[in-house]
Design a protein around this motif. Structure first.
Motif, PDB file in Angstrom:
ATOM      1  N   THR A 217       0.850  -1.185   0.000  1.00 27.08           N
ATOM      2  CA  THR A 217       0.000   0.000   0.000  1.00 27.08           C
ATOM      3  C   THR A 217       0.883   1.231   0.000  1.00 27.08           C
ATOM      4  O   THR A 217       1.933   1.264   0.653  1.00 27.08           O
ATOM      5  N   VAL A 218       0.445   2.238  -0.747  1.00 23.86           N
ATOM      6  CA  VAL A 218       1.123   3.539  -0.792  1.00 23.86           C
ATOM      7  C   VAL A 218       0.126   4.592  -0.344  1.00 23.86           C
ATOM      8  O   VAL A 218      -0.923   4.769  -0.970  1.00 23.86           O
ATOM      9  N   ASN A 219       0.432   5.243   0.771  1.00 23.55           N
ATOM     10  CA  ASN A 219      -0.478   6.235   1.350  1.00 23.55           C
ATOM     11  C   ASN A 219      -1.889   5.664   1.530  1.00 23.55           C
ATOM     12  O   ASN A 219      -2.890   6.337   1.301  1.00 23.55           O
ATOM     13  N   GLY A 220      -1.943   4.378   1.906  1.00 22.60           N
ATOM     14  CA  GLY A 220      -3.219   3.715   2.168  1.00 22.60           C
ATOM     15  C   GLY A 220      -3.882   3.092   0.958  1.00 22.60           C
ATOM     16  O   GLY A 220      -4.869   2.368   1.102  1.00 22.60           O
ATOM     17  N   LEU A 274       7.518   7.300  -6.322  1.00 18.67           N
ATOM     18  CA  LEU A 274       7.562   7.694  -4.925  1.00 18.67           C
ATOM     19  C   LEU A 274       8.240   9.053  -4.754  1.00 18.67           C
ATOM     20  O   LEU A 274       9.193   9.380  -5.466  1.00 18.67           O
ATOM     21  N   LYS A 275       7.750   9.801  -3.789  1.00 21.47           N
ATOM     22  CA  LYS A 275       8.278  11.146  -3.526  1.00 21.47           C
ATOM     23  C   LYS A 275       8.286  11.384  -2.020  1.00 21.47           C
ATOM     24  O   LYS A 275       7.636  10.650  -1.255  1.00 21.47           O
ATOM     25  N   PRO A 276       9.033  12.388  -1.562  1.00 21.31           N
ATOM     26  CA  PRO A 276       9.030  12.694  -0.129  1.00 21.31           C
ATOM     27  C   PRO A 276       7.606  12.893   0.399  1.00 21.31           C
ATOM     28  O   PRO A 276       6.781  13.544  -0.246  1.00 21.31           O
ATOM     29  N   GLY A 277       7.335  12.316   1.549  1.00 25.28           N
ATOM     30  CA  GLY A 277       6.003  12.375   2.155  1.00 25.28           C
ATOM     31  C   GLY A 277       5.199  11.117   1.971  1.00 25.28           C
ATOM     32  O   GLY A 277       4.247  10.868   2.726  1.00 25.28           O
ATOM     33  N   ASP A 278       5.568  10.287   0.997  1.00 25.23           N
ATOM     34  CA  ASP A 278       4.847   9.029   0.775  1.00 25.23           C
ATOM     35  C   ASP A 278       5.159   8.025   1.886  1.00 25.23           C
ATOM     36  O   ASP A 278       6.275   7.988   2.425  1.00 25.23           O
ATOM     37  N   VAL A 279       4.168   7.202   2.208  1.00 21.61           N
ATOM     38  CA  VAL A 279       4.330   6.139   3.194  1.00 21.61           C
ATOM     39  C   VAL A 279       3.984   4.811   2.514  1.00 21.61           C
ATOM     40  O   VAL A 279       2.896   4.664   1.954  1.00 21.61           O
ATOM     41  N   VAL A 280       4.918   3.873   2.560  1.00 21.47           N
ATOM     42  CA  VAL A 280       4.743   2.586   1.882  1.00 21.47           C
ATOM     43  C   VAL A 280       4.750   1.467   2.908  1.00 21.47           C
ATOM     44  O   VAL A 280       5.615   1.416   3.786  1.00 21.47           O
ATOM     45  N   THR A 281       3.780   0.561   2.788  1.00 20.52           N
ATOM     46  CA  THR A 281       3.703  -0.614   3.669  1.00 20.52           C
ATOM     47  C   THR A 281       3.739  -1.878   2.826  1.00 20.52           C
ATOM     48  O   THR A 281       2.982  -2.008   1.852  1.00 20.52           O
ATOM     49  N   LYS A 286       1.668 -13.627   7.415  1.00 23.48           N
ATOM     50  CA  LYS A 286       2.361 -14.231   8.563  1.00 23.48           C
ATOM     51  C   LYS A 286       3.653 -13.519   8.947  1.00 23.48           C
ATOM     52  O   LYS A 286       4.313 -13.906   9.920  1.00 23.48           O
ATOM     53  N   LEU A 287       4.029 -12.461   8.191  1.00 16.69           N
ATOM     54  CA  LEU A 287       5.315 -11.802   8.436  1.00 16.69           C
ATOM     55  C   LEU A 287       5.170 -10.379   8.962  1.00 16.69           C
ATOM     56  O   LEU A 287       6.176  -9.678   9.131  1.00 16.69           O
ATOM     57  N   GLY A 288       3.939  -9.950   9.226  1.00 18.49           N
ATOM     58  CA  GLY A 288       3.749  -8.597   9.734  1.00 18.49           C
ATOM     59  C   GLY A 288       3.767  -7.557   8.625  1.00 18.49           C
ATOM     60  O   GLY A 288       3.743  -7.885   7.434  1.00 18.49           O
ATOM     61  N   ALA A 289       3.815  -6.296   9.023  1.00 12.18           N
ATOM     62  CA  ALA A 289       3.747  -5.172   8.081  1.00 12.18           C
ATOM     63  C   ALA A 289       4.986  -4.302   8.240  1.00 12.18           C
ATOM     64  O   ALA A 289       5.314  -3.851   9.335  1.00 12.18           O
ATOM     65  N   LEU A 290       5.666  -4.069   7.138  1.00 12.68           N
ATOM     66  CA  LEU A 290       6.879  -3.251   7.071  1.00 12.68           C
ATOM     67  C   LEU A 290       6.506  -1.887   6.499  1.00 12.68           C
ATOM     68  O   LEU A 290       6.077  -1.791   5.351  1.00 12.68           O
ATOM     69  N   THR A 291       6.660  -0.834   7.297  1.00 18.41           N
ATOM     70  CA  THR A 291       6.250   0.501   6.872  1.00 18.41           C
ATOM     71  C   THR A 291       7.425   1.474   6.929  1.00 18.41           C
ATOM     72  O   THR A 291       8.179   1.491   7.905  1.00 18.41           O
ATOM     73  N   ASN A 292       7.574   2.268   5.876  1.00 14.57           N
ATOM     74  CA  ASN A 292       8.599   3.308   5.829  1.00 14.57           C
ATOM     75  C   ASN A 292       8.042   4.577   5.211  1.00 14.57           C
ATOM     76  O   ASN A 292       7.221   4.518   4.291  1.00 14.57           O
ATOM     77  N   ARG A 293       8.505   5.708   5.723  1.00 16.16           N
ATOM     78  CA  ARG A 293       8.138   7.016   5.174  1.00 16.16           C
ATOM     79  C   ARG A 293       9.313   7.544   4.377  1.00 16.16           C
ATOM     80  O   ARG A 293      10.475   7.396   4.764  1.00 16.16           O
ATOM     81  N   PHE A 294       9.002   8.171   3.242  1.00 11.86           N
ATOM     82  CA  PHE A 294      10.026   8.706   2.375  1.00 11.86           C
ATOM     83  C   PHE A 294      10.192  10.196   2.606  1.00 11.86           C
ATOM     84  O   PHE A 294       9.193  10.927   2.772  1.00 11.86           O
ATOM     85  N   VAL A 295      11.437  10.642   2.640  1.00 14.60           N
ATOM     86  CA  VAL A 295      11.751  12.032   2.954  1.00 14.60           C
ATOM     87  C   VAL A 295      12.716  12.581   1.916  1.00 14.60           C
ATOM     88  O   VAL A 295      13.321  11.823   1.134  1.00 14.60           O
ATOM     89  N   GLU A 296      12.875  13.877   1.921  1.00 11.67           N
ATOM     90  CA  GLU A 296      13.809  14.526   1.003  1.00 11.67           C
ATOM     91  C   GLU A 296      15.237  14.280   1.465  1.00 11.67           C
ATOM     92  O   GLU A 296      15.541  14.327   2.659  1.00 11.67           O
ATOM     93  N   GLU A 297      16.127  14.014   0.517  1.00 14.59           N
ATOM     94  CA  GLU A 297      17.541  13.817   0.863  1.00 14.59           C
ATOM     95  C   GLU A 297      18.163  15.178   1.164  1.00 14.59           C
ATOM     96  O   GLU A 297      18.005  16.141   0.404  1.00 14.59           O
ATOM     97  N   THR A 298      18.890  15.251   2.245  1.00  9.91           N
ATOM     98  CA  THR A 298      19.461  16.530   2.693  1.00  9.91           C
ATOM     99  C   THR A 298      20.984  16.534   2.645  1.00  9.91           C
ATOM    100  O   THR A 298      21.614  17.540   2.986  1.00  9.91           O
ATOM    101  N   VAL A 299      21.602  15.425   2.252  1.00 14.61           N
ATOM    102  CA  VAL A 299      23.065  15.345   2.203  1.00 14.61           C
ATOM    103  C   VAL A 299      23.605  16.260   1.115  1.00 14.61           C
ATOM    104  O   VAL A 299      23.085  16.267  -0.001  1.00 14.61           O
TER     105      VAL A 299
END
Length: 299
Positions: A217-220, A274-281, A286-299
Motif C-alpha cells: 500500500t502507498v499512502n493507504g 515515490l516522492k518525499p512524504g509518501d508512506v509505503v507498507t 504471517k510476516l507482519g507489516a513493514l512501513t517506511n516514510r520517504f523524505v527529502e535527501e538533505t546530504v
C-alpha cells in the motif's frame, strides 16, 4: 518464533516478539543471567539454528512474568533490519509471471540473479531519503528467504531444510538508474534500498512459502495484491539453483521477486513514482507489516 532487531545507540540488539510485547533480550540478560548457549543477537540465533532457537525459547519461557522492565511496546522501538549482517544479498528478478507480463518482459528460462549490498539495509519505521539522482523511485514487495544452514549443490527436495526463516523486504528500485545500462545494480543499491522486517519469522511458523498473500500500500492505497504462488521459480527451486553456483551460508538472504502492480508496470501517463512524504507498507502473510516514510535527501 518472531525475532526483531532493536537499534540501540548505534548497536543492534536482539528482541523477541511475544503476546505481551517485545522482550529486549539484552535488558533481560542484565536481570536474569543466561547460559552460554543462549544467543545474544540475531546472527547468533541464525547461525546456531535449531539449538539456538530452542535455548532462546527456553530462556524466554522462564523469565519472571511479574518483571516487565525488559518488555517493550512495539511503538517505542527503534527498529533495525531483522537480519543485520548477511554475507550475501541475492535477488531474483522478474520472478512473478504477471509482473513479467506487465513490464512486457520475456518469461525467464532460468532465475535472473543480481545482488545488493549491506548499505541498502534499514528497518521498519525508519525514514528513507529519496536519492537526488533519481526521478523514478519504485516500490517492490518481496518475500525474503533467510538461509540457516550451509548449502552447496542441494536438491530441490532438500532445499527448504536449509532455510532458517522468512521476512518482508521493500526492494526499492530507481528505475531510471536501473535501466540506464544492461546491469541493474546501480538502480537497486542506493542507501536504505532494502528495508527488512519488522520480524524475522522462523520457517516452522510459515508452512508453505509459496502460498502467502503479498501486498503493497502507498499512502493507504493498495498497489500490489497477489500471492507467492504466482512465482515462476518457487522458493525450493531458488535455493537449490543458487546453491549450484555459490555456497550459501547462514544469514544469507534471497529476495524472491515482486508481483504485478509496480509503478513501472503502469501506462506511462499513469506512472507516479515515490516522492518525499509518501508512506509505503509491505505485507507478506504471517510476516507482519513493514512501513517506511520517504523524505527529502538533505546530504
Amino acid at each position: 518464533m518472531k525475532l526483531v532487531t532493536i537499534a540501540n545507540n548505534g548497536r543492534s540488539t536482539l528482541g523477541v516478539k511475544t503476546d505481551a510485547g517485545i522482550i529486549d533480550v539484552e535488558q533481560a540478560f542484565m536481570q536474569v543471567p543466561a547460559g552460554t548457549d543462549t544467543p545474544a543477537n540475531v546472527m547468533q540465533v541464525i547461525e546456531g539454528g535449531d539449538q539456538a532457537v530452542a535455548a532462546l525459547q527456553k530462556y524466554i519461557s522462564e523469565l519472571p512474568a511479574a518483571d516487565a522492565t525488559y518488555l517493550l511496546n512495539e511503538d517505542d522501538i527503534e527498529w533495525g533490519p531483522c537480519v543485520t549482517e548477511p554475507n550475501k544479498i541475492i535477488c531474483i528478478g522478474l520472478n512473478y509471471r504477471k509482473h513479467a507480463e506487465e513490464t512486457n518482459a520475456k518469461i525467464p528460462e532460468f532465475p535472473i540473479l543480481f545482488n545488493k549490498f549491506n548499505n541498502t539495509l534499514t528497518g521498519h519505521g525508519r525514514d528513507i531519503a529519496v536519492p537526488k539522482v533519481t526521478q523514478k523511485l519504485d516500490y517492490e514487495a518481496e518475500l525474503v528467504i533467510v538461509i540457516g544452514k550451509k548449502a552447496k549443490y542441494v536438491s530441490k527436495e532438500d532445499a527448504l531444510s536449509h532455510v532458517f526463516g522468512y521476512c518482508n523486504v521493500n526492494d526499492l528500485s530507481a528505475r531510471d538508474l536501473q535501466l540506464r545500462t544492461q546491469q541493474w545494480l546501480l538502480g537497486k543499491s542506493c542507501d536504505d534500498f532494502s528495508p527488512l522486517g519488522p520480524y524475522l519469522v522462523t520457517a516452522d511458523e510459515i508452512g508453505d512459502p509459496n502460498n502467502l498473500n503479498i501486498k503493497t500500500t502507498v499512502n493507504g492505497e493498495v498497489r500490489q495484491s497477489s500471492n507467492t504462488s504466482d512465482m515462476i521459480f518457487h522458493c525450493d527451486e531458488i535455493v537449490s539453483y543458487v546453491s549450484q553456483h555459490m555456497t550459501l551460508v547462514p544469514g544469507d538472504i534471497i529476495l524472491t521477486g515482486t508481483p504485478a502492480g509496480v509503478v513501472m508496470g503502469y501506462p506511462e501517463e499513469k506512472q507516479v513514482y515515490l516522492k518525499p512524504g509518501d508512506v509505503v507498507t509491505i505485507e507478506v502473510e504471517k510476516l507482519g507489516a513493514l512501513t517506511n516514510r520517504f523524505v527529502e535527501e538533505t546530504v
